[in-house]
Scaffold this active site. Structure first.
Site, PDB file in Angstrom:
ATOM      1  N   LYS A   1      32.390  21.459 -58.767  1.00 17.40           N
ATOM      2  CA  LYS A   1      32.916  22.219 -59.935  1.00 17.40           C
ATOM      3  C   LYS A   1      34.316  23.086 -59.383  1.00 17.40           C
ATOM      4  CE  LYS A   1      28.835  22.572 -62.792  1.00 17.40           C
ATOM      5  NZ  LYS A   1      27.858  23.586 -63.686  1.00 17.40           N
TER       6      LYS A   1
ATOM      7  N   LYS B   1      25.828  10.704 -62.636  1.00 15.78           N
ATOM      8  CA  LYS B   1      25.155  11.377 -63.675  1.00 15.78           C
ATOM      9  C   LYS B   1      25.516  11.462 -64.877  1.00 15.78           C
ATOM     10  CE  LYS B   1      22.222  15.380 -64.651  1.00 15.78           C
ATOM     11  NZ  LYS B   1      22.001  16.606 -64.132  1.00 15.78           N
TER      12      LYS B   1
ATOM     13  N   LYS C   1      27.387  15.463 -70.430  1.00 17.42           N
ATOM     14  CA  LYS C   1      27.917  15.862 -71.628  1.00 17.42           C
ATOM     15  C   LYS C   1      29.216  16.345 -71.715  1.00 17.42           C
ATOM     16  CE  LYS C   1      25.368  20.371 -71.801  1.00 17.42           C
ATOM     17  NZ  LYS C   1      24.277  19.911 -70.704  1.00 17.42           N
TER      18      LYS C   1
END
Length: 327
Positions: free
Chosen positions: A111, A192, A195
């Protein structure tokens, strides 16, 4: 009876992967366990959030939990920021965490890569995750395999605290579902399903229309050989669709391979799409009744009260052990 804790970030509409990898298991676990299901909004703000968007997502996530089958009479559903003990214990655990441990967290690396500015909360939030779990003397944490590293840190912190100050926290076990634990992207099946993916065709939202679900699954990446076979290394796209179908139907991988032996991907994808639609449509109908209701507010208020009562007992005990209570 075991105590179970799990939480999901309100950072966007939940995906089919969230449902199959987490919520579906929650619904099953609540019947024979003491369950705490938390909307972890403090975790969401480790990266910038639009306040209005975040507020709506928190409510939407709560409605989806209930619509999916979480029973507030059997499980405790609450919003993390409404139970102050989470952040207080997090700070206490940060005092016992090491820089090297946090630097090894792969999610922080993922991230923060390429970002000019990274919040300190993104770096230290595994300590908050540990606090979330340890406050409820959790026995089992059902997670996807991408969260096992954080759970290992939680176990280490619990053992470290217990060794230094005496038995205070239960050291939790990790539970990973055998099938559907990690549903992959429909367009990049080695990644993966998320959303937050910029490509909407890569994931199935739990609130997608049936037509949109069908279209996304039919356009899912597969390969050119036309054989429905589970082989994650050589056929990741087909394997992902098989895992989704298995989770929707409870069929084994061998049963699915036999079912579609001699059939092409067109038939296979149509069948998968139909199962996904049948799975999510009833949930969507319940969601629409709940989302703007006072019933949802009552459930969350009750959940925060129940969670706070338990969390405060653990927090007070931990503070006493560390020497921070006057009496």
């Amino acid at each position: 009876m075991k105590t179970i804790f799990s939480g999901i970030q309100p950072s966007g509409t939940l995906t089919l992967g969230n449902y199959l990898g987490a919520i579906k298991q929650f619904v099953e676990l609540q019947h024979s366990n003491n369950c705490y299901f938390c909307i972890v909004d403090h975790h969401a703000i480790t990266v910038p959030q639009d306040p209005k968007f975040l507020k709506n997502n928190i409510r939407s996530l709560a409605a989806l939990y209930i619509a999916s089958g979480i029973d507030p009479e059997k499980a405790t559903l609450f919003i993390q920021s409404e139970v102050a003990a989470h952040t207080e214990l997090s700070w206490m655990l940060q005092s016992m965490s090491y820089m090297g441990e946090m630097e090894r967290m792969t999610q922080f690396k993922d991230k923060s890569t390429g970002k000019e500015a990274v919040s300190t909360a993104l770096f230290t939030y595994p300590a908050l995750m540990a606090a979330d779990i340890l406050l409820y003397q959790t026995d089992i944490v059902p997670v996807g395999d991408d969260q096992t590293q954080h759970l290992e840190l939680t176990r280490n912190l619990a053992e470290r605290f217990n060794n230094r100050f005496g038995k205070t926290f239960t050291v939790p076990e990790i539970r990973i579902p055998k099938v559907g634990a990690r549903v992959m992207s429909l367009q990049q099946p080695t990644k993966k399903m998320s959303k937050s993916d910029e490509n909407e065709r890569s994931y199935i939202s739990m609130l997608d229309t049936p037509k949109k679900m069908e279209k996304k699954i039919k356009s899912a990446m597969t390969d050119s050989d036309g054989i429905v076979k589970h082989d994650k290394e050589n056929k990741p796209g087909v394997s992902n669709l098989i895992d989704i179908y298995a989770s929707c139907t409870q069929k084994s991988i061998n049963e699915i391979e036999n079912e579609f032996s001699g059939k092409g991907y067109g038939d296979f994808k149509s069948t998968v799409a139909n199962e996904v639609v049948q799975l999510l449509e009833p949930i969507q109908k319940k969601y629409e009744k709940l989302i703007n209701s006072t019933e949802l507010d009552d459930i969350l208020t009750m959940g925060a009260k129940k969670a706070s009562e338990v969390a405060e007992v653990t927090l007070s005990n931990a503070k006493k052990k560390m020497g921070m209570l006057r009496r």
